[in-house]
Motif scaffolding. Structure first.
Motif, PDB file in Angstrom:
ATOM      1  N   PHE B  40      33.052  38.800  36.279  1.00 31.57           N
ATOM      2  CA  PHE B  40      33.968  39.664  37.017  1.00 31.57           C
ATOM      3  C   PHE B  40      33.320  40.224  38.280  1.00 31.57           C
ATOM      4  O   PHE B  40      33.956  40.264  39.343  1.00 31.57           O
ATOM      5  CB  PHE B  40      34.435  40.820  36.121  1.00 31.57           C
ATOM      6  CG  PHE B  40      35.296  41.820  36.836  1.00 31.57           C
ATOM      7  CD1 PHE B  40      36.637  41.550  37.097  1.00 31.57           C
ATOM      8  CD2 PHE B  40      34.777  43.045  37.254  1.00 31.57           C
ATOM      9  CE1 PHE B  40      37.442  42.465  37.757  1.00 31.57           C
ATOM     10  CE2 PHE B  40      35.566  43.974  37.914  1.00 31.57           C
ATOM     11  CZ  PHE B  40      36.902  43.686  38.170  1.00 31.57           C
ATOM     12  N   ALA B  41      32.083  40.645  38.168  1.00 28.54           N
ATOM     13  CA  ALA B  41      31.426  41.265  39.332  1.00 28.54           C
ATOM     14  C   ALA B  41      31.362  40.282  40.499  1.00 28.54           C
ATOM     15  O   ALA B  41      31.587  40.656  41.655  1.00 28.54           O
ATOM     16  CB  ALA B  41      30.029  41.758  38.954  1.00 28.54           C
ATOM     17  N   PHE B  44      34.923  39.833  41.900  1.00 25.73           N
ATOM     18  CA  PHE B  44      35.394  40.971  42.695  1.00 25.73           C
ATOM     19  C   PHE B  44      34.594  41.120  43.990  1.00 25.73           C
ATOM     20  O   PHE B  44      35.136  41.563  45.011  1.00 25.73           O
ATOM     21  CB  PHE B  44      35.386  42.270  41.883  1.00 25.73           C
ATOM     22  CG  PHE B  44      36.319  43.288  42.481  1.00 25.73           C
ATOM     23  CD1 PHE B  44      37.693  43.211  42.241  1.00 25.73           C
ATOM     24  CD2 PHE B  44      35.857  44.265  43.340  1.00 25.73           C
ATOM     25  CE1 PHE B  44      38.573  44.102  42.840  1.00 25.73           C
ATOM     26  CE2 PHE B  44      36.723  45.167  43.942  1.00 25.73           C
ATOM     27  CZ  PHE B  44      38.085  45.085  43.690  1.00 25.73           C
ATOM     28  N   MET B  47      36.341  38.907  46.312  1.00 28.78           N
ATOM     29  CA  MET B  47      37.600  39.518  46.752  1.00 28.78           C
ATOM     30  C   MET B  47      37.340  40.598  47.801  1.00 28.78           C
ATOM     31  O   MET B  47      38.101  40.740  48.761  1.00 28.78           O
ATOM     32  CB  MET B  47      38.356  40.104  45.552  1.00 28.78           C
ATOM     33  CG  MET B  47      38.899  39.045  44.599  1.00 28.78           C
ATOM     34  SD  MET B  47      39.744  39.753  43.147  1.00 28.78           S
ATOM     35  CE  MET B  47      41.304  40.276  43.870  1.00 28.78           C
ATOM     36  N   THR B  48      36.276  41.339  47.614  1.00 28.44           N
ATOM     37  CA  THR B  48      35.973  42.423  48.558  1.00 28.44           C
ATOM     38  C   THR B  48      35.629  41.864  49.940  1.00 28.44           C
ATOM     39  O   THR B  48      36.098  42.372  50.967  1.00 28.44           O
ATOM     40  CB  THR B  48      34.811  43.284  48.011  1.00 28.44           C
ATOM     41  OG1 THR B  48      35.170  43.758  46.716  1.00 28.44           O
ATOM     42  CG2 THR B  48      34.523  44.452  48.925  1.00 28.44           C
ATOM     43  N   ALA B  51      38.839  40.682  51.390  1.00 26.67           N
ATOM     44  CA  ALA B  51      39.743  41.794  51.728  1.00 26.67           C
ATOM     45  C   ALA B  51      39.420  42.371  53.101  1.00 26.67           C
ATOM     46  O   ALA B  51      40.320  42.686  53.887  1.00 26.67           O
ATOM     47  CB  ALA B  51      39.635  42.889  50.659  1.00 26.67           C
ATOM     48  N   ALA B  54      40.547  39.842  55.701  1.00 21.33           N
ATOM     49  CA  ALA B  54      42.007  39.731  55.703  1.00 21.33           C
ATOM     50  C   ALA B  54      42.644  40.934  56.397  1.00 21.33           C
ATOM     51  O   ALA B  54      43.577  40.787  57.190  1.00 21.33           O
ATOM     52  CB  ALA B  54      42.524  39.612  54.266  1.00 21.33           C
ATOM     53  N   PRO B  61      46.251  37.972  51.513  1.00 19.10           N
ATOM     54  CA  PRO B  61      46.552  36.980  50.470  1.00 19.10           C
ATOM     55  C   PRO B  61      47.452  37.578  49.387  1.00 19.10           C
ATOM     56  O   PRO B  61      47.531  38.792  49.238  1.00 19.10           O
ATOM     57  CB  PRO B  61      45.171  36.680  49.878  1.00 19.10           C
ATOM     58  CG  PRO B  61      44.410  37.950  50.050  1.00 19.10           C
ATOM     59  CD  PRO B  61      44.906  38.560  51.343  1.00 19.10           C
ATOM     60  N   GLU B  62      48.110  36.705  48.652  1.00 18.18           N
ATOM     61  CA  GLU B  62      48.647  37.073  47.344  1.00 18.18           C
ATOM     62  C   GLU B  62      47.603  36.569  46.379  1.00 18.18           C
ATOM     63  O   GLU B  62      47.227  35.394  46.452  1.00 18.18           O
ATOM     64  CB  GLU B  62      49.964  36.346  47.072  1.00 18.18           C
ATOM     65  CG  GLU B  62      51.057  36.687  48.038  1.00 18.18           C
ATOM     66  CD  GLU B  62      52.336  35.894  47.771  1.00 18.18           C
ATOM     67  OE1 GLU B  62      52.570  35.471  46.629  1.00 18.18           O
ATOM     68  OE2 GLU B  62      53.093  35.692  48.734  1.00 18.18           O
ATOM     69  N   TRP B  63      47.133  37.416  45.516  1.00 17.72           N
ATOM     70  CA  TRP B  63      46.105  36.953  44.586  1.00 17.72           C
ATOM     71  C   TRP B  63      46.173  37.655  43.249  1.00 17.72           C
ATOM     72  O   TRP B  63      46.574  38.798  43.139  1.00 17.72           O
ATOM     73  CB  TRP B  63      44.710  37.033  45.191  1.00 17.72           C
ATOM     74  CG  TRP B  63      44.308  38.306  45.889  1.00 17.72           C
ATOM     75  CD1 TRP B  63      44.990  39.491  45.933  1.00 17.72           C
ATOM     76  CD2 TRP B  63      43.121  38.489  46.669  1.00 17.72           C
ATOM     77  NE1 TRP B  63      44.279  40.398  46.679  1.00 17.72           N
ATOM     78  CE2 TRP B  63      43.140  39.823  47.137  1.00 17.72           C
ATOM     79  CE3 TRP B  63      42.028  37.683  46.999  1.00 17.72           C
ATOM     80  CZ2 TRP B  63      42.116  40.350  47.932  1.00 17.72           C
ATOM     81  CZ3 TRP B  63      41.011  38.209  47.777  1.00 17.72           C
ATOM     82  CH2 TRP B  63      41.065  39.518  48.238  1.00 17.72           C
ATOM     83  N   PHE B  64      45.781  36.863  42.241  1.00 17.80           N
ATOM     84  CA  PHE B  64      45.772  37.324  40.855  1.00 17.80           C
ATOM     85  C   PHE B  64      44.347  37.174  40.353  1.00 17.80           C
ATOM     86  O   PHE B  64      43.701  36.145  40.568  1.00 17.80           O
ATOM     87  CB  PHE B  64      46.708  36.447  40.020  1.00 17.80           C
ATOM     88  CG  PHE B  64      46.626  36.712  38.541  1.00 17.80           C
ATOM     89  CD1 PHE B  64      47.324  37.769  37.965  1.00 17.80           C
ATOM     90  CD2 PHE B  64      45.849  35.909  37.723  1.00 17.80           C
ATOM     91  CE1 PHE B  64      47.232  38.019  36.601  1.00 17.80           C
ATOM     92  CE2 PHE B  64      45.757  36.165  36.354  1.00 17.80           C
ATOM     93  CZ  PHE B  64      46.451  37.223  35.798  1.00 17.80           C
ATOM     94  N   ASN B  65      43.853  38.203  39.700  1.00 15.11           N
ATOM     95  CA  ASN B  65      42.492  38.138  39.146  1.00 15.11           C
ATOM     96  C   ASN B  65      42.499  38.505  37.680  1.00 15.11           C
ATOM     97  O   ASN B  65      43.139  39.477  37.267  1.00 15.11           O
ATOM     98  CB  ASN B  65      41.570  39.104  39.915  1.00 15.11           C
ATOM     99  CG  ASN B  65      40.302  39.477  39.145  1.00 15.11           C
ATOM    100  OD1 ASN B  65      40.107  40.638  38.783  1.00 15.11           O
ATOM    101  ND2 ASN B  65      39.453  38.502  38.869  1.00 15.11           N
ATOM    102  N   VAL B  66      41.822  37.711  36.902  1.00 12.61           N
ATOM    103  CA  VAL B  66      41.475  38.114  35.542  1.00 12.61           C
ATOM    104  C   VAL B  66      40.047  37.639  35.294  1.00 12.61           C
ATOM    105  O   VAL B  66      39.726  36.473  35.505  1.00 12.61           O
ATOM    106  CB  VAL B  66      42.470  37.590  34.490  1.00 12.61           C
ATOM    107  CG1 VAL B  66      42.593  36.096  34.494  1.00 12.61           C
ATOM    108  CG2 VAL B  66      42.080  38.088  33.105  1.00 12.61           C
ATOM    109  N   TYR B  67      39.196  38.592  34.945  1.00  8.27           N
ATOM    110  CA  TYR B  67      37.774  38.376  34.725  1.00  8.27           C
ATOM    111  C   TYR B  67      37.124  37.584  35.869  1.00  8.27           C
ATOM    112  O   TYR B  67      37.006  38.105  36.978  1.00  8.27           O
ATOM    113  CB  TYR B  67      37.536  37.733  33.344  1.00  8.27           C
ATOM    114  CG  TYR B  67      36.080  37.822  32.952  1.00  8.27           C
ATOM    115  CD1 TYR B  67      35.437  39.050  32.914  1.00  8.27           C
ATOM    116  CD2 TYR B  67      35.322  36.678  32.660  1.00  8.27           C
ATOM    117  CE1 TYR B  67      34.086  39.134  32.588  1.00  8.27           C
ATOM    118  CE2 TYR B  67      33.982  36.767  32.336  1.00  8.27           C
ATOM    119  CZ  TYR B  67      33.365  37.996  32.309  1.00  8.27           C
ATOM    120  OH  TYR B  67      32.032  38.074  32.007  1.00  8.27           O
TER     121      TYR B  67
END
Lengths: 97, 97
Positions: B40-41, B44, B47-48, B51, B54, B61-67
């Protein structure tokens, strides 16, 4: 490993979350909520604060973000449903939002 | 405002992205890709970095995160489909991943 919430625990712990805008997805036994912010930067700032706490708990959300919207699903895979970890993470998210 | 990619631009610009693992969602005229990380780290952290870029581009973006998984969808609402902004953000994401 987290235990699945008992019926008694659900009565006392889920009520306040429902009042705070969480919904219960019965099929997955999960909590869901959509958070809206002023813009992307605020939405991602929220996600960042949550990410740090979630990783410390070793309990991670499923979440979808587009611009100022964050759609969250919480459940505990190990417990095959909701546990105290989800209640705790939901409460933390509400505190940050 | 970003213009929708022309057929010529699609031929030259989307090919390399397809090779890099992006798929084209024809219905939405969007680019999609699932990124996987060690945990996860790392997910993320990716993603940071994305972000920040962006938000600077004002293209999100449209984005989905799991773990450790990040599922991304890129399209340009103003253009009603793919624009150079999506090609640029996709390339940036590949550079960070």
């Amino acid at each position: 490993m987290a235990d699945k919430l008992t019926d008694e625990a659900r009565d006392t712990k889920l009520g306040p979350l429902m009042t705070a805008g969480w919904a219960h997805d019965a099929e997955r036994d999960a909590l869901t909520k959509t958070f809206k912010f002023a813009d992307f930067a605020e939405a991602f700032a929220f996600m960042t604060r949550v990410a740090i706490v979630a990783d410390k708990m070793d309990h991670h959300p499923e979440w979808f973000n587009v611009y100022n919207r964050v759609e969250v699903t919480l459940t505990t895979h190990d417990a095959n449903g909701l546990s105290d970890l989800d209640v705790s993470l939901a409460t933390t998210m509400d505190g940050f939002a």
